[in-house]
Enzyme design. Sequence first.
Site, PDB file in Angstrom:
ATOM      1  N   SER A  49       0.831  -1.203   0.000  1.00 31.23           N
ATOM      2  CA  SER A  49       0.000   0.000   0.000  1.00 31.23           C
ATOM      3  C   SER A  49       0.869   1.258   0.000  1.00 31.23           C
ATOM      4  O   SER A  49       1.606   1.515  -0.942  1.00 31.23           O
ATOM      5  CB  SER A  49      -0.944  -0.059   1.203  1.00 31.23           C
ATOM      6  OG  SER A  49      -1.863   0.983   1.216  1.00 31.23           O
ATOM      7  N   HIS A  69      -7.574  -5.668   0.359  1.00 30.78           N
ATOM      8  CA  HIS A  69      -6.371  -4.865   0.565  1.00 30.78           C
ATOM      9  C   HIS A  69      -5.556  -5.317   1.774  1.00 30.78           C
ATOM     10  O   HIS A  69      -4.328  -5.437   1.697  1.00 30.78           O
ATOM     11  CB  HIS A  69      -6.785  -3.396   0.724  1.00 30.78           C
ATOM     12  CG  HIS A  69      -5.657  -2.438   0.702  1.00 30.78           C
ATOM     13  ND1 HIS A  69      -4.915  -2.174  -0.434  1.00 30.78           N
ATOM     14  CD2 HIS A  69      -5.115  -1.657   1.676  1.00 30.78           C
ATOM     15  CE1 HIS A  69      -3.979  -1.278  -0.164  1.00 30.78           C
ATOM     16  NE2 HIS A  69      -4.082  -0.959   1.109  1.00 30.78           N
TER      17      HIS A  69
END
Length: 439
Positions: free
Chosen positions: A208, A415
């Site tokens: 990320s 995610h």
Amino acid sequence: MAVTYIFIVVLGLQNVFINSGYAFGLLPFSGLKTIGDLLQLAKEFPKLIDEIQQLIEHDGLKQYRLGEDNEDKYLNATQLMHKYGHDAEIHHVTTEDKYKLTMYRIPGKGEPVFIMHGLLMSAVDWLTVGPHKALPYILAEQGYDVWMGNARGSSVDSRGHVYLSAEDDVARYWDFSWDEIGRYDLPAMIDYVLQETNRTAVKYVGHSQGTTSFFVMCSERPEYNEKISIMVALSPIAYMSHMESPLTKLVSPAAGAFGEIIRNVIGFHRLNPQNPLIEILTKIICGTTELATLICSNMNFLVSGFGIGQMNVTNLPVIFAHAPAGIAFKQLFHYAQEINSGEFEKYDNGPIRNLQLYNSMKPPRYSLEKVSAPVALFYKKKGDWFAGYKDVQKLRKKLSNVVDFYEIPFKGFCHTDFVWGKDVKELVYKRVLKLFKKY
């Protein structure tokens, strides 16, 4: 019902701002001026609610309570490493702009690997998935010299500064985005690792924001490309106009000059997970059911979403004890800016300040063509709320040396699963090891 949810959320947002002394309210400035705009955002929230409902139906609360007595909740990074049979070291480094950072190390005789966490996370989050699945442990068992970085402000022991206090000098200390993390934090930590190990290059794994800051570093300070033998990007983020996180979309209008008003006039400089906005979102979106409240109270899931397919509910008490980590509002606003502009560009300080900093009223783009280090992009086409597939494709086209483009072969992979997923070792880390042997 969805319209009601989002409408109340926006009203709650306005109340937060009004209570903070900003009487203008959010809605007139945000671009969310019609029910249609609100409805578009509201469409995504039921996905979160549906996942929670499935957890409740599958005895999720019972599973959660089974993990409440896990002592890992109370252990810090070095204590976790020692508990699971690994040597542990703590290292300190000071950046060019005087921030003091802490790194953790599992020493090994092999090549150094540098691991960088994502937004709302810190280095310890790589460890909380457990002894047989955590990437640092897997790498250490393969003989690698493992280093875990902490971005400025993320953990309590990375909130030092030569001159400033994170608590007393809030406006000045927390005046950074992921630009500074890439421009100063990563170079300082990587140089330290190379000096300590007497090596010329590291293998890099980022998740990320750990990928965003890497792309900043290698485009703004291209000499660091030579110090990276391979970079593995887990859920890579540069462009964000196709991201799906409804909460991030909700705050995306608060970027640029408006974001600077929020920071400098209202005084919102850092994101405190325990704040009125989070309480509103938790109650309105997720209701009052105990399990729903537990999950929605964690910013990581509110921002990134989750899927029950890879969620180890029993391990959630350990995860919640360490996450979310601290961030500056400027980090979130910088991502919001990316959503609005469709570009990978420097922070928008407003026209006047931009002229002073960039000699342009608009922020310049990062030069991704300067990123020459070998890069592997690990993504999920559907399910990752933060790294949209079209955005990842756009990034791939901009990079000159993509050596692997790998979609995680699991429906519903999201995610946070790149760090906390039940099958992350099989689905993600085994391929990382293969790439490390090749490069």
